[in-house]
Design an enzyme around this catalytic site. Structure first.
Site, mmCIF file in Angstrom:
data_model
loop_
_atom_site.group_PDB
_atom_site.id
_atom_site.type_symbol
_atom_site.label_atom_id
_atom_site.label_comp_id
_atom_site.label_asym_id
_atom_site.label_seq_id
_atom_site.Cartn_x
_atom_site.Cartn_y
_atom_site.Cartn_z
ATOM 1 N N GLU A 19 10.717 19.697 -24.547
ATOM 2 C CA GLU A 19 9.825 19.939 -23.392
ATOM 3 C C GLU A 19 10.226 21.215 -22.643
ATOM 4 O OE1 GLU A 19 6.995 18.649 -22.612
ATOM 5 O OE2 GLU A 19 6.943 16.598 -23.350
ATOM 6 N N ARG A 50 -2.168 24.031 -15.021
ATOM 7 C CA ARG A 50 -1.514 22.818 -15.480
ATOM 8 C C ARG A 50 -1.778 22.591 -16.964
ATOM 9 N NH1 ARG A 50 -0.135 17.698 -11.755
ATOM 10 N NH2 ARG A 50 1.081 16.588 -13.280
ATOM 11 N N GLU A 99 -5.324 17.781 -12.447
ATOM 12 C CA GLU A 99 -5.477 18.231 -13.837
ATOM 13 C C GLU A 99 -6.450 19.396 -14.000
ATOM 14 O OE1 GLU A 99 -3.415 17.669 -16.866
ATOM 15 O OE2 GLU A 99 -3.507 15.841 -15.667
ATOM 16 N N HIS A 134 8.665 11.312 -28.170
ATOM 17 C CA HIS A 134 7.651 12.225 -27.654
ATOM 18 C C HIS A 134 8.043 13.691 -27.881
ATOM 19 C CE1 HIS A 134 4.516 13.832 -25.135
ATOM 20 N NE2 HIS A 134 5.428 14.451 -24.394
ATOM 21 N N ARG A 147 0.819 -1.225 0.000
ATOM 22 C CA ARG A 147 0.000 0.000 0.000
ATOM 23 C C ARG A 147 0.847 1.267 0.000
ATOM 24 N NH1 ARG A 147 -2.775 -3.200 3.441
ATOM 25 N NH2 ARG A 147 -4.685 -4.045 2.556
ATOM 26 N N HIS A 160 0.462 14.894 -29.633
ATOM 27 C CA HIS A 160 -0.016 13.535 -29.341
ATOM 28 C C HIS A 160 -0.587 12.874 -30.591
ATOM 29 C CE1 HIS A 160 -0.372 14.313 -24.754
ATOM 30 N NE2 HIS A 160 0.686 13.561 -25.013
ATOM 31 N N HIS A 213 0.978 19.806 -27.315
ATOM 32 C CA HIS A 213 0.650 18.397 -27.080
ATOM 33 C C HIS A 213 -0.623 17.931 -27.782
ATOM 34 C CE1 HIS A 213 3.916 18.477 -24.285
ATOM 35 N NE2 HIS A 213 3.733 17.207 -23.961
ATOM 36 N N LYS A 260 7.640 24.003 -13.630
ATOM 37 C CA LYS A 260 6.699 22.888 -13.556
ATOM 38 C C LYS A 260 6.249 22.684 -12.113
ATOM 39 C CE LYS A 260 5.097 18.465 -14.798
ATOM 40 N NZ LYS A 260 5.260 17.098 -15.264
ATOM 41 N N LYS A 264 3.075 12.129 -10.843
ATOM 42 C CA LYS A 264 2.261 11.178 -11.612
ATOM 43 C C LYS A 264 3.082 9.912 -11.861
ATOM 44 C CE LYS A 264 -0.556 14.134 -14.641
ATOM 45 N NZ LYS A 264 -0.704 14.507 -16.053
ATOM 46 N N ASN A 269 0.171 21.690 -21.632
ATOM 47 C CA ASN A 269 -0.268 20.912 -22.800
ATOM 48 C C ASN A 269 0.039 21.606 -24.117
ATOM 49 O OD1 ASN A 269 -1.232 18.589 -21.614
ATOM 50 N ND2 ASN A 269 -3.226 19.513 -21.167
HETATM 51 N N1 LIG Z 1 4.945 11.132 -15.033
HETATM 52 C C1 LIG Z 1 4.909 12.166 -15.825
HETATM 53 O O1 LIG Z 1 4.468 13.248 -15.439
HETATM 54 C C2 LIG Z 1 5.455 12.039 -17.210
HETATM 55 C C3 LIG Z 1 5.679 13.194 -17.972
HETATM 56 C C4 LIG Z 1 6.242 13.057 -19.235
HETATM 57 C C5 LIG Z 1 6.566 11.786 -19.716
HETATM 58 N N2 LIG Z 1 6.329 10.673 -18.958
HETATM 59 C C6 LIG Z 1 6.667 9.335 -19.438
HETATM 60 O O2 LIG Z 1 8.072 9.267 -19.629
HETATM 61 C C7 LIG Z 1 8.347 8.239 -20.568
HETATM 62 C C8 LIG Z 1 9.432 8.690 -21.491
HETATM 63 O O3 LIG Z 1 10.585 8.972 -20.759
HETATM 64 P P1 LIG Z 1 12.022 8.983 -21.436
HETATM 65 O O4 LIG Z 1 11.973 9.738 -22.684
HETATM 66 O O5 LIG Z 1 12.974 9.393 -20.373
HETATM 67 O O6 LIG Z 1 12.197 7.458 -21.877
HETATM 68 P P2 LIG Z 1 13.024 6.213 -21.294
HETATM 69 O O7 LIG Z 1 12.935 6.129 -19.830
HETATM 70 O O8 LIG Z 1 12.588 5.028 -22.059
HETATM 71 O O9 LIG Z 1 14.526 6.548 -21.709
HETATM 72 C C9 LIG Z 1 14.861 6.635 -23.076
HETATM 73 C C10 LIG Z 1 16.026 5.710 -23.435
HETATM 74 O O10 LIG Z 1 17.240 6.272 -22.940
HETATM 75 C C11 LIG Z 1 17.969 5.301 -22.185
HETATM 76 N N3 LIG Z 1 18.690 6.056 -21.162
HETATM 77 C C12 LIG Z 1 18.166 6.655 -20.068
HETATM 78 N N4 LIG Z 1 19.098 7.379 -19.442
HETATM 79 C C13 LIG Z 1 20.242 7.223 -20.125
HETATM 80 C C14 LIG Z 1 21.554 7.736 -19.964
HETATM 81 N N5 LIG Z 1 21.864 8.614 -19.005
HETATM 82 N N6 LIG Z 1 22.508 7.352 -20.867
HETATM 83 C C15 LIG Z 1 22.193 6.515 -21.873
HETATM 84 N N7 LIG Z 1 20.970 6.014 -22.085
HETATM 85 C C16 LIG Z 1 19.999 6.367 -21.217
HETATM 86 C C17 LIG Z 1 16.938 4.354 -21.671
HETATM 87 O O11 LIG Z 1 17.500 3.097 -21.411
HETATM 88 C C18 LIG Z 1 15.945 4.312 -22.829
HETATM 89 O O12 LIG Z 1 16.361 3.393 -23.797
HETATM 90 C C19 LIG Z 1 7.041 7.906 -21.249
HETATM 91 O O13 LIG Z 1 6.592 6.649 -20.817
HETATM 92 C C20 LIG Z 1 6.094 8.997 -20.769
HETATM 93 O O14 LIG Z 1 4.752 8.544 -20.676
HETATM 94 C C21 LIG Z 1 5.790 10.783 -17.715
HETATM 95 ZN ZN LIG Z 2 5.168 15.990 -22.993
#
Ligand SMILES: NC(=O)c1ccc[n+]([C@@H]2O[C@H](COP(=O)([O-])OP(=O)(O)OC[C@H]3O[C@@H](n4cnc5c(N)ncnc54)[C@H](O)[C@@H]3O)[C@@H](O)[C@H]2O)c1
Ligand SMILES: [Zn+2]
Length: 361
Positions: free
Chosen positions: A190, A246, A242, A269, A126, A257, A253, A232, A148, A250
């Site tokens: 971003e 906030r 949301e 992304h 939990r 998206h 986006h 942020k 999130k 977007n």
């Molecule tokens: N929670 C939120 O508010 C929020 C906001 C925006 C995005 N997201 C989520 O984030 C995700 C995307 O995140 P991301 O772009 O970081 O993707 P990711 O975590 O998949 O990382 C991208 C790639 O880079 C590699 N990598 C990471 N750090 C590295 C480093 N220092 N050196 C070499 N390689 C490295 C990873 O292994 C992966 O292959 C999506 O799932 C999205 O939905 C969440």
């Molecule tokens: Zn985004």
């Protein structure tokens, strides 16, 4: 080491304020900071296969050298791992190691790891505490702020999850040195988005020093990253869930998206968001929200960063339009846009006449 600290105080959970620390070289100090603050915890480090190899082993060994117990859990790198099966496997591994409520989950990696490990931490027993050590630019400025967490579902992305705030976030721009350039630029998109929407000064700084937006310029990056995080954090603090402000995040986006989905996720992304910002800026120009000059400046900046500004030919326009029709966020039949209105300003809840939208997309 110049350390910047941003306090996040969410109104609903005032006693749970936490700090986001940013500094080049901070990663080397994380073991000490963890062991000092969580004296009797076992540290459960979760990382994807790539980050585990680059940084996970080193972090685990460094914590152990300080006399604490640390375990490393690895899952395959990639968005596909943000699913119930991998979450289940992590739950099983943590329970097998007899995780206790006073232990700490350490999410070491990009947004996938932060979302997945955060979700696992939120749900196991939990809810156990967790900290974030984001290793991609996108996760440093975006996904590690706001609380999130979650996984994807066969019916859509990010549909299963929770709000679970980390107890601390450690941001080290030095870790970006190993990140593929395409991933790095996706993160810059971003930052540009938040600057364009909310902070004209940051926007102009990025414009003036665009050549310093690269992984080698750690000090400049640390400044830009902390500014983006503050913005942020301010937005999510003012209305944690949301609504209102906030929504300004977007920007880029709505179209982003749609383009991302229409590309079957072959675009990153941030690349899709860059295209979204460029298209939405063209909408703003048509609606008189942005001048020709302001629009041109944005497109030039995106190009200088190495980001796309038009929908690639390989993507079917029909698929984008179809995806856009789905992006109504339940507000009736019209699409509500967040449109740029000059450097650091945006207009929320904007509708766009169909013929203008059709022309731009
Ligand atoms: N929670 C939120 O508010 C929020 C906001 C925006 C995005 N997201 C989520 O984030 C995700 C995307 O995140 P991301 O772009 O970081 O993707 P990711 O975590 O998949 O990382 C991208 C790639 O880079 C590699 N990598 C990471 N750090 C590295 C480093 N220092 N050196 C070499 N390689 C490295 C990873 O292994 C992966 O292959 C999506 O799932 C999205 O939905 C969440
Ligand atoms: Zn985004």
């Amino acid at each position: 080491m110049m350390l910047r600290t941003i306090q996040v105080r969410l109104p609903a959970i005032r006693d749970r304020a936490y700090a986001i620390q940013i500094a080049p070289g901070l990663f080397a100090r994380v073991p000490q900071l963890l062991v000092r603050q969580w004296k009797s915890a076992v540290f459960h480090i979760i990382a994807d296969s790539t980050v585990s190899r680059l940084y996970g082993g080193a972090l685990r060994r460094a914590v152990q050298r300080l006399g604490a117990k640390a375990l490393l859990y690895e899952f395959p790198a990639g968005e596909e791992s943000k699913c119930q099966a991998v979450a289940d496997a992590l739950h099983t591994a943590l329970l097998t190691e007899q995780i206790r409520r006073q232990d700490l989950v350490v999410a070491l990696g990009g947004g996938v790891t932060g979302d997945l490990a955060g979700y696992v931490a939120a749900t196991i027993l939990r809810g156990v505490q967790f900290v974030q050590v984001p290793t991609t630019l996108l996760s440093q400025v975006d996904s590690s702020v706001g609380g999130k967490v979650g996984i994807d579902h066969p019916l859509g992305k990010n549909l299963v999850g929770a709000f679970h705030q980390p107890r601390a976030v450690f941001v080290d721009p030095h870790l970006l040195g190993t990140l593929p350039l395409r991933q790095f630029r996706s993160g810059v998109a971003e930052i540009l988005k938040i600057a364009l929407a909310l902070d004209g000064r940051l926007y102009r700084d990025m414009e003036r020093h665009v050549h310093r937006l690269n992984p080698g310029k750690e000090d400049f990056l640390a400044g830009v990253i902390s500014r983006a995080i503050s913005l942020k954090a301010a937005v999510v603090t003012k209305d944690g869930f949301e609504s209102g402000l906030r929504k300004s995040l977007n920007l880029g986006h709505t179209i982003g998206h749609a383009v991302e989905a229409a590309s079957s996720y072959s675009l990153l992304h941030g690349e899709a968001v860059a295209i979204g910002m460029a298209c939405e800026a063209r909408l703003s120009r048509e609606l008189g929200l942005m001048t020709e000059e302001e629009t041109r400046r944005l497109l030039t900046l995106l190009k200088k960063v190495g980001l796309p500004t038009t929908i690639p030919r390989s993507i079917e326009r029909g698929a984008v339009r179809k995806a856009l029709q789905l992006d109504k966020k339940g507000e009736g039949a019209v699409i509500k846009f967040v449109l740029p209105a000059g450097a650091g300003r945006c207009a929320i809840g904007m509708t766009v006449p169909d013929h203008i939208l059709a022309e731009v997309v």
